[in-house]
Design a protein around this motif. Structure first.
Motif, PDB file in Angstrom:
ATOM      1  N   ALA A 168      25.141  -5.572  -0.245  1.00 31.04           N
ATOM      2  CA  ALA A 168      24.954  -6.972   0.158  1.00 31.04           C
ATOM      3  C   ALA A 168      23.530  -7.463  -0.082  1.00 31.04           C
ATOM      4  O   ALA A 168      23.211  -8.606   0.160  1.00 31.04           O
ATOM      5  CB  ALA A 168      25.309  -7.129   1.630  1.00 31.04           C
ATOM      6  N   THR A 169      22.671  -6.570  -0.578  1.00 25.19           N
ATOM      7  CA  THR A 169      21.268  -6.964  -0.786  1.00 25.19           C
ATOM      8  C   THR A 169      21.170  -7.964  -1.911  1.00 25.19           C
ATOM      9  O   THR A 169      21.772  -7.808  -2.972  1.00 25.19           O
ATOM     10  CB  THR A 169      20.433  -5.711  -1.155  1.00 25.19           C
ATOM     11  OG1 THR A 169      20.581  -4.760  -0.120  1.00 25.19           O
ATOM     12  CG2 THR A 169      18.974  -6.063  -1.346  1.00 25.19           C
ATOM     13  N   ASP A 171      24.560  -0.504   3.732  1.00 28.63           N
ATOM     14  CA  ASP A 171      24.874  -1.893   3.410  1.00 28.63           C
ATOM     15  C   ASP A 171      23.985  -2.404   2.282  1.00 28.63           C
ATOM     16  O   ASP A 171      23.450  -3.483   2.348  1.00 28.63           O
ATOM     17  CB  ASP A 171      24.701  -2.743   4.676  1.00 28.63           C
ATOM     18  CG  ASP A 171      25.277  -4.131   4.508  1.00 28.63           C
ATOM     19  OD1 ASP A 171      26.051  -4.349   3.571  1.00 28.63           O
ATOM     20  OD2 ASP A 171      24.929  -4.997   5.335  1.00 28.63           O
ATOM     21  N   GLY A 210      23.941 -17.638   9.225  1.00 31.36           N
ATOM     22  CA  GLY A 210      23.754 -16.194   9.154  1.00 31.36           C
ATOM     23  C   GLY A 210      23.107 -15.650  10.404  1.00 31.36           C
ATOM     24  O   GLY A 210      22.850 -16.379  11.372  1.00 31.36           O
ATOM     25  N   THR A 249      18.832  -9.410  11.478  1.00 33.72           N
ATOM     26  CA  THR A 249      18.643  -8.347  12.453  1.00 33.72           C
ATOM     27  C   THR A 249      17.455  -7.485  12.051  1.00 33.72           C
ATOM     28  O   THR A 249      17.007  -7.525  10.896  1.00 33.72           O
ATOM     29  CB  THR A 249      19.896  -7.449  12.546  1.00 33.72           C
ATOM     30  OG1 THR A 249      20.050  -6.746  11.309  1.00 33.72           O
ATOM     31  CG2 THR A 249      21.148  -8.257  12.850  1.00 33.72           C
ATOM     32  N   SER A 268      22.426 -11.448   7.145  1.00 41.57           N
ATOM     33  CA  SER A 268      23.862 -11.208   7.047  1.00 41.57           C
ATOM     34  C   SER A 268      24.544 -12.571   7.098  1.00 41.57           C
ATOM     35  O   SER A 268      24.257 -13.378   7.984  1.00 41.57           O
ATOM     36  CB  SER A 268      24.335 -10.357   8.224  1.00 41.57           C
ATOM     37  OG  SER A 268      23.679  -9.121   8.226  1.00 41.57           O
ATOM     38  N   THR A 269      25.429 -12.827   6.157  1.00 44.63           N
ATOM     39  CA  THR A 269      26.074 -14.135   6.098  1.00 44.63           C
ATOM     40  C   THR A 269      27.495 -14.116   6.642  1.00 44.63           C
ATOM     41  O   THR A 269      28.047 -15.160   6.971  1.00 44.63           O
ATOM     42  CB  THR A 269      26.093 -14.690   4.657  1.00 44.63           C
ATOM     43  OG1 THR A 269      26.715 -13.728   3.802  1.00 44.63           O
ATOM     44  CG2 THR A 269      24.682 -14.968   4.168  1.00 44.63           C
ATOM     45  N   ASP A 270      28.088 -12.952   6.735  1.00 45.10           N
ATOM     46  CA  ASP A 270      29.448 -12.840   7.276  1.00 45.10           C
ATOM     47  C   ASP A 270      29.336 -12.649   8.782  1.00 45.10           C
ATOM     48  O   ASP A 270      29.481 -11.552   9.300  1.00 45.10           O
ATOM     49  CB  ASP A 270      30.180 -11.665   6.632  1.00 45.10           C
ATOM     50  CG  ASP A 270      31.618 -11.550   7.099  1.00 45.10           C
ATOM     51  OD1 ASP A 270      32.178 -12.577   7.558  1.00 45.10           O
ATOM     52  OD2 ASP A 270      32.177 -10.449   7.029  1.00 45.10           O
ATOM     53  N   VAL A 271      29.050 -13.749   9.485  1.00 38.65           N
ATOM     54  CA  VAL A 271      28.758 -13.686  10.914  1.00 38.65           C
ATOM     55  C   VAL A 271      30.027 -13.884  11.729  1.00 38.65           C
ATOM     56  O   VAL A 271      30.729 -14.880  11.572  1.00 38.65           O
ATOM     57  CB  VAL A 271      27.718 -14.761  11.311  1.00 38.65           C
ATOM     58  CG1 VAL A 271      27.415 -14.687  12.797  1.00 38.65           C
ATOM     59  CG2 VAL A 271      26.450 -14.591  10.495  1.00 38.65           C
ATOM     60  N   ASP A 310      18.531  -5.570   9.127  1.00 33.49           N
ATOM     61  CA  ASP A 310      18.474  -6.314   7.862  1.00 33.49           C
ATOM     62  C   ASP A 310      17.058  -6.252   7.290  1.00 33.49           C
ATOM     63  O   ASP A 310      16.864  -6.033   6.093  1.00 33.49           O
ATOM     64  CB  ASP A 310      18.849  -7.789   8.060  1.00 33.49           C
ATOM     65  CG  ASP A 310      20.306  -8.002   8.411  1.00 33.49           C
ATOM     66  OD1 ASP A 310      21.163  -7.193   8.010  1.00 33.49           O
ATOM     67  OD2 ASP A 310      20.587  -9.011   9.096  1.00 33.49           O
ATOM     68  N   ARG A 331      17.352  -4.038   4.104  1.00 34.36           N
ATOM     69  CA  ARG A 331      17.530  -4.947   2.968  1.00 34.36           C
ATOM     70  C   ARG A 331      16.226  -5.497   2.417  1.00 34.36           C
ATOM     71  O   ARG A 331      16.212  -6.100   1.354  1.00 34.36           O
ATOM     72  CB  ARG A 331      18.421  -6.114   3.364  1.00 34.36           C
ATOM     73  CG  ARG A 331      19.836  -5.717   3.684  1.00 34.36           C
ATOM     74  CD  ARG A 331      20.653  -6.936   4.011  1.00 34.36           C
ATOM     75  NE  ARG A 331      22.021  -6.583   4.340  1.00 34.36           N
ATOM     76  CZ  ARG A 331      22.903  -7.445   4.780  1.00 34.36           C
ATOM     77  NH1 ARG A 331      22.571  -8.706   4.945  1.00 34.36           N
ATOM     78  NH2 ARG A 331      24.126  -7.049   5.060  1.00 34.36           N
ATOM     79  N   ILE A 390      29.532  -4.319  15.640  1.00 37.72           N
ATOM     80  CA  ILE A 390      28.369  -5.167  15.891  1.00 37.72           C
ATOM     81  C   ILE A 390      28.029  -5.158  17.368  1.00 37.72           C
ATOM     82  O   ILE A 390      28.897  -4.944  18.216  1.00 37.72           O
ATOM     83  CB  ILE A 390      28.569  -6.613  15.384  1.00 37.72           C
ATOM     84  CG1 ILE A 390      29.841  -7.228  15.968  1.00 37.72           C
ATOM     85  CG2 ILE A 390      28.569  -6.654  13.863  1.00 37.72           C
ATOM     86  CD1 ILE A 390      30.055  -8.685  15.589  1.00 37.72           C
TER      87      ILE A 390
END
Length: 148
Positions: free
Chosen positions: A145-146, A142, A46, A49, A74-77, A52, A56, A98
């Motif tokens: 995604a939390t 976002d 991940g 940031t 964030s896991t969708d890197v 994040d 989050r 990004i």
């Protein structure tokens, strides 16, 4: 053709998913960066940031001293390789809004660097205005995604 290896930052500081959000924020402050790759046993799992941490974690009332990086990262890197062209990676950055992408070794898949929009702007002659415009376009919050 200029490649990512020509402009990337090497010797990237990483963090474990088990570290606290507070430690991630401290590292960002010490290093003057806004994102840190998260590695678990040497494997990229991940990115965390400053956004994040703010959106989050802090915004939902989590305690930074006890919240783990894995809970807010964030896991969708998106990643790139050192041999890719700067223009190709710049296009990816704009497509997914990004500003930083970890650079992986093609063979080992280990993190060997990171490239930021700032690296591109200062070290590459390409026109970054379009990418910056794409990245800066507002997107939906976002919060879905939390993880709690």
């Amino acid at each position: 053709m200029q490649t990512i290896q020509d402009i990337m930052t090497r010797d990237v500081q990483t963090i474990s998913p088990q570290e606290t959000v507070q430690r991630a924020a401290q590292l960002m402050d010490e290093l003057n960066v806004g994102a840190i790759p998260v590695l678990d046993d040497g494997k990229l799992v991940g990115m965390i940031t400053d956004r994040d941490i703010t959106v989050r974690s802090v915004a939902v009332g989590q305690a930074p001293g006890s919240t783990k990086v894995e809970q807010v990262m964030s896991t969708d890197v998106r990643t790139c390789t050192a041999g890719q062209s700067v223009d190709e990676v710049l296009g990816q950055m704009g497509d997914v809004q990004i500003r930083r992408i970890p650079v992986l070794d093609e063979q080992s898949q280990q993190v060997i660097g990171i490239v930021s929009l700032g690296d591109v702007a200062t070290k590459h002659s390409a026109d970054v205005d379009r990418t910056l415009d794409e990245i800066s376009t507002p997107s939906e919050p976002d919060r879905s995604a939390t993880r709690h």
